[in-house]
Design an enzyme around this catalytic site. Structure first.
Site, short mmCIF file in Angstrom:
data_model
loop_
_atom_site.label_atom_id
_atom_site.label_comp_id
_atom_site.label_asym_id
_atom_site.label_seq_id
_atom_site.Cartn_x
_atom_site.Cartn_y
_atom_site.Cartn_z
N TYR A 1 -13.10 6.34 -13.74
CA TYR A 1 -13.20 5.17 -12.86
C TYR A 1 -13.92 4.03 -13.59
O TYR A 1 -13.43 2.89 -13.62
CB TYR A 1 -13.96 5.57 -11.60
N SER B 1 -15.44 -3.38 -10.62
CA SER B 1 -16.56 -2.70 -9.97
C SER B 1 -17.81 -2.89 -10.81
O SER B 1 -17.74 -3.00 -12.04
CB SER B 1 -16.28 -1.19 -9.86
N ASN C 1 -5.99 -5.14 -6.00
CA ASN C 1 -7.13 -4.51 -5.33
C ASN C 1 -7.02 -2.99 -5.24
O ASN C 1 -8.04 -2.29 -5.22
CB ASN C 1 -7.26 -5.11 -3.91
N ASP D 1 4.11 3.23 -3.78
CA ASP D 1 3.08 3.82 -4.64
C ASP D 1 3.06 3.05 -5.96
O ASP D 1 4.05 3.04 -6.70
CB ASP D 1 3.41 5.30 -4.88
N THR E 1 -16.53 1.20 3.10
CA THR E 1 -15.10 1.46 3.31
C THR E 1 -14.88 2.97 3.30
O THR E 1 -15.81 3.74 3.05
CB THR E 1 -14.24 0.84 2.18
N LYS F 1 -12.42 0.32 -14.71
CA LYS F 1 -12.97 -0.94 -14.18
C LYS F 1 -13.52 -1.81 -15.31
O LYS F 1 -13.40 -3.04 -15.27
CB LYS F 1 -14.06 -0.65 -13.14
N ASP G 1 0.86 -1.19 0.00
CA ASP G 1 0.00 0.00 0.00
C ASP G 1 0.90 1.24 0.00
O ASP G 1 2.03 1.20 0.47
CB ASP G 1 -0.91 0.03 1.23
P1 NAI Z 1 -10.15 2.25 0.09
O1 NAI Z 1 -9.99 3.62 -0.44
O2 NAI Z 1 -10.79 2.04 1.42
O3 NAI Z 1 -8.74 1.48 0.09
C1 NAI Z 1 -7.93 1.49 -1.07
C2 NAI Z 1 -6.50 1.27 -0.65
O4 NAI Z 1 -5.70 1.33 -1.85
C3 NAI Z 1 -5.98 2.35 0.29
O5 NAI Z 1 -5.33 1.76 1.41
C4 NAI Z 1 -5.03 3.15 -0.57
O6 NAI Z 1 -3.93 3.71 0.17
C5 NAI Z 1 -4.56 2.09 -1.57
N1 NAI Z 1 -4.04 2.73 -2.78
C6 NAI Z 1 -4.68 3.62 -3.57
N2 NAI Z 1 -3.84 4.05 -4.54
C7 NAI Z 1 -2.66 3.42 -4.35
C8 NAI Z 1 -1.40 3.48 -5.00
N3 NAI Z 1 -1.17 4.30 -6.03
N4 NAI Z 1 -0.39 2.71 -4.55
C9 NAI Z 1 -0.58 1.90 -3.47
N5 NAI Z 1 -1.75 1.81 -2.80
C10 NAI Z 1 -2.77 2.57 -3.23
O7 NAI Z 1 -10.95 1.45 -1.05
P2 NAI Z 1 -11.85 0.14 -0.99
O8 NAI Z 1 -13.25 0.56 -0.89
O9 NAI Z 1 -11.28 -0.81 -0.03
O10 NAI Z 1 -11.64 -0.39 -2.48
C11 NAI Z 1 -10.74 -1.42 -2.84
C12 NAI Z 1 -10.96 -1.74 -4.31
O11 NAI Z 1 -12.33 -2.13 -4.50
C13 NAI Z 1 -10.71 -0.56 -5.24
O12 NAI Z 1 -10.10 -1.01 -6.42
C14 NAI Z 1 -12.10 -0.05 -5.53
O13 NAI Z 1 -12.19 0.64 -6.75
C15 NAI Z 1 -12.89 -1.34 -5.54
N6 NAI Z 1 -14.31 -1.17 -5.30
C16 NAI Z 1 -14.77 -0.70 -4.09
C17 NAI Z 1 -16.13 -0.55 -3.89
C18 NAI Z 1 -16.69 -0.08 -2.59
O14 NAI Z 1 -17.93 0.07 -2.51
N7 NAI Z 1 -15.90 0.16 -1.55
C19 NAI Z 1 -17.10 -0.83 -4.95
C20 NAI Z 1 -16.50 -1.30 -6.18
C21 NAI Z 1 -15.16 -1.47 -6.32
#
Ligand code: NAI
Length: 247
Positions: free
Chosen positions: A146, A133, A81, A55, A181, A150, A34
């Site tokens: 976005y 997604s 993810n 990153d 989240t 996806k 992360d």
């Molecule tokens: P979140 O925002 O809670 O967590 C995402 C994590 O990815 C964070 O810890 C962030 O620091 C890390 N991250 C982002 N950009 C980064 C980078 N350049 N390098 C390293 N780490 C990076 O998001 P969440 O909700 O846990 O989502 C996880 C995945 O699920 C994402 O791909 C999101 O698009 C997808 N998703 C989430 C949904 C939801 O309702 N929460 C719905 C559909 C898809």
């Protein structure tokens, strides 16, 4: 025997944290990645788990992650993810924002897949899961980059399944619906969004990160040995029905 390793990106929050915890519980060594700092409850134990703060937009990072994971054991699973939201309609999207969202959500998954595939091909075994997604499959207002990223992940999933199935590697995607989240915390305060999502989800609630993690774990298990190239929605039935529960 070397331990099986799962690489999980975006593991410092939300769905990624739940996936990392599930793989640890299932006996994998976990290479968590992360850009944010390691969460306190992710314990780093030599030979069992490692955390790399990096990153994924940095193009050199994929090779570093693959090498660090190989030091833990045999990379059996890659979970792409990490993702970012915050996109706008096309007319309000500047080049930087377009490129950044496409690069983190799609480009990083491509680069990390490319970095781990040679090892998986050599062993004739492996599983890759991209976190897509439902917004990659159904149109919604104001989320152009976005949604494009996806939808492209679902296409990449099918393509990789065709290319690497013969080598014993399965590639699938999970398309979460509304999961609670940090990414969705603000959106959930928007009544229009809440109404669209919650009121149209047959199970009538938001999803939990562990419910996504369970499907990812299944896809990487031998129980899913004949599942390849699929994008599986984990959304309480939203995409399949968009049923109006009330009103
Ligand atoms: P979140 O925002 O809670 O967590 C995402 C994590 O990815 C964070 O810890 C962030 O620091 C890390 N991250 C982002 N950009 C980064 C980078 N350049 N390098 C390293 N780490 C990076 O998001 P969440 O909700 O846990 O989502 C996880 C995945 O699920 C994402 O791909 C999101 O698009 C997808 N998703 C989430 C949904 C939801 O309702 N929460 C719905 C559909 C898809």
């Amino acid at each position: 025997m070397k331990p099986r390793v799962a690489i999980v990106t975006g593991a410092a929050a939300g769905i990624g944290t739940a996936i990392a915890a599930r793989f640890l519980a299932d006996g994998y060594a976990v290479m968590a990645v992360d850009r944010a700092t390691r969460p306190e409850d992710f314990r780093v134990e030599p030979g069992c788990s490692a955390f790399l703060q990096a990153d994924l937009a940095d193009k050199a990072v994929a090779g570093e992650i693959a090498a660090a994971a190989s030091a833990l054991g045999t990379v059996d699973a890659l979970i792409n993810n990490a993702g970012i939201g915050g996109s706008r309609p096309v007319a309000q999207t500047d080049d930087d924002s377009w490129e950044k969202i496409l690069d983190v959500n799609l480009g990083a998954a491509f680069r990390l897949s490319r970095a781990v595939l040679p090892g998986m091909i050599e062993r004739g075994k492996g599983s890759i899961v991209h976190i897509a997604s439902i917004f990659g499959e159904v149109g919604y207002r104001g989320t152009a980059a976005y949604a494009a990223s996806k939808a492209a992940l679902a296409g990449l999933t099918r393509q990789m399944a065709a290319d690497y199935g013969p080598a014993g590697i399965r590639v699938n995607a999970v398309a979460p619906g509304l999961i609670e989240t940090a990414m969705t915390a603000k959106l959930l305060q928007d009544p229009t969004y809440r109404d669209l999502m919650l009121n149209s989800t047959p199970v009538g609630r938001t999803g939990k990160p562990r419910e996504v993690a369970g499907v990812v774990a299944f896809l990487c298990s031998d129980d899913a040995s004949f599942v390849n190239g699929e994008t599986i929605a984990v959304d309480g039935g939203w995409r399949a029905t968009r049923m109006k529960v009330s009103g």
